[in-house]
Scaffold this motif. Structure first.
Motif, PDB file in Angstrom:
ATOM      1  N   LEU A  52       0.822  -1.860   0.305  1.00  0.00           N
ATOM      2  CA  LEU A  52       0.299  -0.630   0.355  1.00  0.00           C
ATOM      3  C   LEU A  52       0.947   1.370  -0.258  1.00  0.00           C
ATOM      4  N   GLY A  53       1.945   1.220  -1.073  1.00  0.00           N
ATOM      5  CA  GLY A  53       2.796   2.715  -0.807  1.00  0.00           C
ATOM      6  C   GLY A  53       4.668   2.969   0.031  1.00  0.00           C
ATOM      7  N   ASP A  54       5.061   3.742  -0.253  1.00  0.00           N
ATOM      8  CA  ASP A  54       5.779   3.965  -0.107  1.00  0.00           C
ATOM      9  C   ASP A  54       6.901   2.879   0.553  1.00  0.00           C
ATOM     10  N   LEU A  55       6.661   1.837  -0.382  1.00  0.00           N
ATOM     11  CA  LEU A  55       8.103   1.253  -0.452  1.00  0.00           C
ATOM     12  C   LEU A  55       9.161   1.866  -0.300  1.00  0.00           C
ATOM     13  N   PHE A  56       9.474   2.506  -0.988  1.00  0.00           N
ATOM     14  CA  PHE A  56      10.229   3.574  -1.279  1.00  0.00           C
ATOM     15  C   PHE A  56      10.226   4.848  -0.545  1.00  0.00           C
ATOM     16  N   ASP A  57      12.034   5.064   0.006  1.00  0.00           N
ATOM     17  CA  ASP A  57      11.539   6.594   0.377  1.00  0.00           C
ATOM     18  C   ASP A  57      11.277   7.830  -0.486  1.00  0.00           C
ATOM     19  N   PHE A  58      11.628   7.331  -1.947  1.00  0.00           N
ATOM     20  CA  PHE A  58      11.784   8.224  -2.753  1.00  0.00           C
ATOM     21  C   PHE A  58      11.938   7.092  -4.414  1.00  0.00           C
ATOM     22  N   TRP A  59      11.572   7.583  -5.504  1.00  0.00           N
ATOM     23  CA  TRP A  59      11.188   6.957  -6.292  1.00  0.00           C
ATOM     24  C   TRP A  59      10.806   7.279  -7.537  1.00  0.00           C
ATOM     25  N   THR A 123     -16.055  -6.923   1.428  1.00  0.00           N
ATOM     26  CA  THR A 123     -15.936  -5.361   0.346  1.00  0.00           C
ATOM     27  C   THR A 123     -14.607  -4.609   1.137  1.00  0.00           C
ATOM     28  N   LEU A 124     -13.879  -4.854   0.256  1.00  0.00           N
ATOM     29  CA  LEU A 124     -12.571  -4.011   1.067  1.00  0.00           C
ATOM     30  C   LEU A 124     -12.177  -2.545   0.066  1.00  0.00           C
ATOM     31  N   LEU A 125     -12.018  -1.235   0.557  1.00  0.00           N
ATOM     32  CA  LEU A 125     -12.090   0.028  -0.001  1.00  0.00           C
ATOM     33  C   LEU A 125     -10.292  -0.070   0.220  1.00  0.00           C
ATOM     34  N   ILE A 126      -9.400  -0.139  -0.983  1.00  0.00           N
ATOM     35  CA  ILE A 126      -7.608   0.206  -0.284  1.00  0.00           C
ATOM     36  C   ILE A 126      -7.066   1.582  -0.917  1.00  0.00           C
ATOM     37  N   GLY A 127      -6.322   1.344   0.182  1.00  0.00           N
ATOM     38  CA  GLY A 127      -5.456   2.313  -1.004  1.00  0.00           C
ATOM     39  C   GLY A 127      -4.845   3.362   0.050  1.00  0.00           C
ATOM     40  N   HIS A 128      -2.743   4.133  -0.296  1.00  0.00           N
ATOM     41  CA  HIS A 128      -2.212   4.474   0.603  1.00  0.00           C
ATOM     42  C   HIS A 128      -2.963   5.427   1.941  1.00  0.00           C
ATOM     43  N   PHE A 211      -5.582   1.532   5.328  1.00  0.00           N
ATOM     44  CA  PHE A 211      -5.081   1.954   4.110  1.00  0.00           C
ATOM     45  C   PHE A 211      -3.401   2.513   5.266  1.00  0.00           C
ATOM     46  N   GLY A 212      -2.529   2.785   5.051  1.00  0.00           N
ATOM     47  CA  GLY A 212      -1.204   3.073   5.167  1.00  0.00           C
ATOM     48  C   GLY A 212      -1.171   4.808   6.060  1.00  0.00           C
ATOM     49  N   HIS A 213       0.064   5.244   5.610  1.00  0.00           N
ATOM     50  CA  HIS A 213       0.816   7.070   5.551  1.00  0.00           C
ATOM     51  C   HIS A 213       0.383   7.231   6.772  1.00  0.00           C
ATOM     52  N   ARG A 214      -0.472   6.712   7.198  1.00  0.00           N
ATOM     53  CA  ARG A 214      -0.122   7.682   9.395  1.00  0.00           C
ATOM     54  C   ARG A 214       0.928   6.667  10.018  1.00  0.00           C
ATOM     55  N   HIS A 215       1.352   5.158   9.438  1.00  0.00           N
ATOM     56  CA  HIS A 215       2.884   5.377  10.137  1.00  0.00           C
ATOM     57  C   HIS A 215       1.949   4.586  11.879  1.00  0.00           C
ATOM     58  N   GLN A 223     -18.747   1.074  12.297  1.00  0.00           N
ATOM     59  CA  GLN A 223     -19.955   0.948  12.243  1.00  0.00           C
ATOM     60  C   GLN A 223     -19.691  -0.815  12.459  1.00  0.00           C
ATOM     61  N   GLU A 224     -21.084  -1.354  13.150  1.00  0.00           N
ATOM     62  CA  GLU A 224     -21.292  -2.559  13.811  1.00  0.00           C
ATOM     63  C   GLU A 224     -20.645  -3.868  12.410  1.00  0.00           C
ATOM     64  N   ASP A 225     -20.580  -3.535  12.149  1.00  0.00           N
ATOM     65  CA  ASP A 225     -20.456  -4.189  10.271  1.00  0.00           C
ATOM     66  C   ASP A 225     -18.642  -3.598   9.175  1.00  0.00           C
ATOM     67  N   SER A 226     -18.863  -2.699   9.563  1.00  0.00           N
ATOM     68  CA  SER A 226     -17.267  -1.836   9.204  1.00  0.00           C
ATOM     69  C   SER A 226     -15.587  -0.793  10.308  1.00  0.00           C
ATOM     70  N   LYS A 227     -14.778  -1.531   9.064  1.00  0.00           N
ATOM     71  CA  LYS A 227     -14.080  -1.865  10.117  1.00  0.00           C
ATOM     72  C   LYS A 227     -12.881  -0.714   9.618  1.00  0.00           C
ATOM     73  N   TYR A 228     -11.711   0.337  10.059  1.00  0.00           N
ATOM     74  CA  TYR A 228     -11.054   1.179   9.301  1.00  0.00           C
ATOM     75  C   TYR A 228      -9.520   0.533   9.684  1.00  0.00           C
ATOM     76  N   ILE A 229      -8.280   0.232   8.834  1.00  0.00           N
ATOM     77  CA  ILE A 229      -7.864  -0.645   9.094  1.00  0.00           C
ATOM     78  C   ILE A 229      -6.687   0.462   8.755  1.00  0.00           C
ATOM     79  N   ASN A 230      -5.545   0.412   9.704  1.00  0.00           N
ATOM     80  CA  ASN A 230      -4.386   1.235   9.207  1.00  0.00           C
ATOM     81  C   ASN A 230      -3.147   0.027   9.742  1.00  0.00           C
ATOM     82  N   LEU A 231      -2.301   0.134   8.333  1.00  0.00           N
ATOM     83  CA  LEU A 231      -1.632  -0.833   8.496  1.00  0.00           C
ATOM     84  C   LEU A 231      -0.020  -0.658   8.956  1.00  0.00           C
ATOM     85  N   GLY A 232       0.392   0.134  10.076  1.00  0.00           N
ATOM     86  CA  GLY A 232       1.388   0.957  10.622  1.00  0.00           C
ATOM     87  C   GLY A 232       2.095   1.203   9.588  1.00  0.00           C
ATOM     88  N   ASP A 233       3.763   0.622   9.850  1.00  0.00           N
ATOM     89  CA  ASP A 233       5.244   0.867   9.225  1.00  0.00           C
ATOM     90  C   ASP A 233       5.801   0.104   9.501  1.00  0.00           C
TER      91      ASP A 233
END
Length: 253
Positions: A52-59, A123-128, A211-215, A223-233
């Protein structure tokens, strides 16, 4: 929209924000080794892998040149993809100048915005995650500049030795450009990705927002049937997501 059926003995994995090359390639080398070891571990039961992004610090992809280094992780991704395991890559704010190198060289599709996926019956919405939600205005303005075709055209005329060195310096030193913040939970009302997810739920249902980005590893019930996951770093936490059957959980490597 892509639908993935996950067999009983398989999993789908998610990881984000490795920032390889920061603050230097030498300093990030142990983290690259650790990430490659993780890829080695999961390849036996992976049905698919999402980066989900920022595999490299610059590219930055010139027409015939890409940044030096990262041979081990690129080779491992090529090996996994050649074995038949799908890999999906989402551009982050540090590698937003990615073009078609991954697609042509590694057969890995590259996405520049959040995408909807179906994993089994979920159903998932996925992005950086950069530039989404009601805040992050400084970065949003900067991103418009960086992605403006004229700016990219001008940057590519810099010699790669100068352009890559300049990009690496800006990426490490300037938090406004990087979009990074201190990794502290701000409360649901101040987490702009949480606000973004809640707004999306007003028009469509998603079982998971990933999502990622938040480190910062986060697992928030929207909601009861919806969750937000941030993957960390992979700088401080070394956390990743594992989707098995119909459940996504955060784990630490």
């Amino acid at each position: 929209m892509i639908s993935i059926h996950i067999p009983e003995n398989k999993k789908v994995y998610f990881a984000s924000d490795q920032h390889l090359g920061a603050p230097t390639q030498e300093a990030s080398f142990p983290r690259e080794q650790k990430f490659v070891n993780w890829l080695n571990q999961i390849k036996d039961d992976a049905e698919a892998i999402f980066l989900l992004g920022d595999l490299f610090d610059f590219w930055f992809e010139y027409k015939t040149v890409v940044p030096k280094g990262f041979v081990r992780v690129l080779g491992k991704l090529a090996e996994i993809r050649d074995s038949g395991i799908p890999i999906y890559f989402f551009v982050g704010n540090h590698d937003l100048w990615m073009h078609d190198y991954f697609e042509k060289e590694l057969n890995i599709p590259v996405y520049h915005s959040p995408q909807k996926f179906i994993l089994n019956n979920k159903t998932l919405l996925i992005g950086h995650g950069d530039g989404l939600g009601p805040h992050d205005k400084g970065y949003k303005r900067m991103k418009k500049v960086f992605t403006f075709p004229l700016f990219k055209w001008m940057f590519k005329w810099l010699h790669p030795d100068l352009g890559v060195r300049l990009g690496q310096y800006m990426s490490v030193k300037n938090k406004l450009i990087s979009g990074d913040e201190d990794a502290k939970f701000l409360g649901e009302e101040n987490e702009w990705l949480v606000q973004y997810c809640k707004r999306k739920l007003e028009t469509a249902h998603y079982d998971y927002f990933v999502f990622g980005h938040r480190h910062l590893p986060l697992h928030i019930q929207l909601q009861e049937d919806s969750k937000y996951i941030n993957l960390g770093d992979w700088i401080q936490y070394y956390t990743y997501g594992s989707f098995e059957k119909d459940k996504l959980t955060l784990k630490k490597y």
